[in-house]
Design a protein around this motif. Structure first.
Motif, short mmCIF file in Angstrom:
data_model
loop_
_atom_site.label_atom_id
_atom_site.label_comp_id
_atom_site.label_asym_id
_atom_site.label_seq_id
_atom_site.Cartn_x
_atom_site.Cartn_y
_atom_site.Cartn_z
N ASP A 93 0.85 -1.20 0.00
CA ASP A 93 0.00 0.00 0.00
C ASP A 93 0.89 1.25 0.00
N GLN A 94 0.70 2.10 -1.00
CA GLN A 94 1.58 3.26 -1.17
C GLN A 94 0.94 4.56 -0.67
N THR A 95 -0.19 4.44 0.00
CA THR A 95 -0.93 5.64 0.40
C THR A 95 -0.09 6.58 1.26
N GLU A 96 0.60 6.02 2.25
CA GLU A 96 1.37 6.86 3.18
C GLU A 96 2.87 6.84 2.91
N VAL A 97 3.27 6.23 1.82
CA VAL A 97 4.70 6.10 1.52
C VAL A 97 5.22 7.39 0.89
N GLU A 98 6.41 7.79 1.30
CA GLU A 98 7.01 9.02 0.77
C GLU A 98 7.35 8.86 -0.71
N VAL A 99 7.30 9.98 -1.41
CA VAL A 99 7.57 9.99 -2.84
C VAL A 99 8.96 9.45 -3.15
N GLU A 171 6.39 4.30 -11.26
CA GLU A 171 6.89 5.56 -11.80
C GLU A 171 5.76 6.57 -11.96
N LYS A 172 4.66 6.06 -12.44
CA LYS A 172 3.47 6.91 -12.62
C LYS A 172 2.98 7.44 -11.28
N LEU A 173 3.03 6.56 -10.26
CA LEU A 173 2.55 6.93 -8.93
C LEU A 173 3.41 8.00 -8.27
N TRP A 174 4.75 7.80 -8.31
CA TRP A 174 5.58 8.78 -7.62
C TRP A 174 5.54 10.15 -8.30
N GLN A 181 2.00 17.05 -4.23
CA GLN A 181 2.75 17.77 -3.19
C GLN A 181 3.04 19.21 -3.63
N GLU A 182 3.52 19.33 -4.86
CA GLU A 182 3.89 20.66 -5.36
C GLU A 182 2.66 21.57 -5.43
N LYS A 183 1.56 21.03 -5.92
CA LYS A 183 0.36 21.85 -6.07
C LYS A 183 -0.30 22.15 -4.73
N THR A 184 -0.09 21.26 -3.75
CA THR A 184 -0.59 21.54 -2.41
C THR A 184 0.12 22.76 -1.84
N GLU A 185 1.44 22.82 -2.09
CA GLU A 185 2.20 23.99 -1.65
C GLU A 185 1.75 25.24 -2.38
#
Length: 241
Positions: A93-99, A171-174, A181-185
């Motif tokens: 599960d990659q939900t909480e995994v860092e980029v 690759e698509k996921l990260w 992340q960028e757009k959240t900032e």
């Protein structure tokens, strides 16, 4: 082949002698037929031993010739296994995994997949060459072993394709997570600009803003809208990818 010819010649010679001896009365040839029959038995025994030796020799030769290609198949399978192990983190599960962790796992998997793919391609080339050689046509057991190795390699390549799909999905996921992340900032900055714009556009009592102030307010609102549209467009593209 020379030994086979000698045995065949001996058999033919003894058979011919039996025919000749039988032409004479028993009182003349005596035990000659029995003696020749014993020799025939010895020749037959030698023939069987020769056949067994030739079979064993063929097996040893086949094993020797198979050694190289077998090692290549084993090596290719080992590289495919390394790819599978590299891809294991991408299956969780990659939900909480860092980029960065997803990015590293993806790159390791793609690197391992490339190495394994080259090994499989080289092994496939060697196998096809062996299958086309005369030895494969003349020795059924050798050909059968090559076919088994070919099946193993095919299975390994199919597994490698599955792992490549996992890596490409990683690759698509990260990349998608990075955009989010960028757009959240960016949205945080936009919220701050909105607050500033609200202050800018709030009149103080009955004071009428100057033309310069109005232009500044319009530009601020336009800038916020443009940034907001760009951020939303990027997020929508991630969702639809």
């Amino acid at each position: 082949e020379a030994a086979e010819a000698i045995v065949a010649e001996a058999k033919a010679f003894l058979k011919a002698k039996i025919v000749v001896v039988k032409c004479y009365p028993e009182s003349v040839h005596g035990s000659s037929i029995e003696d020749i029959s014993l020799l025939m038995a010895r020749v037959e025994d030698a023939s069987q031993r020769l056949a067994a030796f030739q079979k064993e020799t063929a097996v040893r030769e086949a094993a020797s010739m198979l050694h190289e290609v077998t090692q290549k198949v084993v090596d290719a399978e080992a590289k495919v296994q390394k790819t599978i192990e590299a891809a294991e983190p991408l299956l969780a599960d990659q939900t909480e995994v860092e980029v960065e962790r997803i990015k590293v796992a993806t790159q390791l998997t793609l690197d391992a997949e490339k190495t394994a793919a080259l090994a499989c391609a080289d092994t496939r080339k060697v196998l096809m060459t062996k299958l086309k050689e005369g030895k494969a046509r003349d020795t059924p057991s050798y050909s059968a072993e090559l076919t088994k190795l070919q099946s193993r390699l095919t299975f390994a390549q199919q597994e490698l394709q599955r792992q490549r799909k996992v890596a490409l999905q990683g690759e698509k996921l990260w990349k998608a997570k990075l955009v989010v992340q960028e757009k959240t900032e960016d949205l945080k900055l936009i919220e701050e600009e909105v607050e500033q714009a609200e202050i800018l556009t709030t009149p103080l009592g009955d004071e009428r803003p100057s033309d310069e102030k109005i232009t500044e307010m319009v530009n601020a609102v336009d800038s916020i809208q443009a940034k907001l549209v760009a951020a939303m467009t990027s997020l929508e593209s991630v969702q639809s990818a």
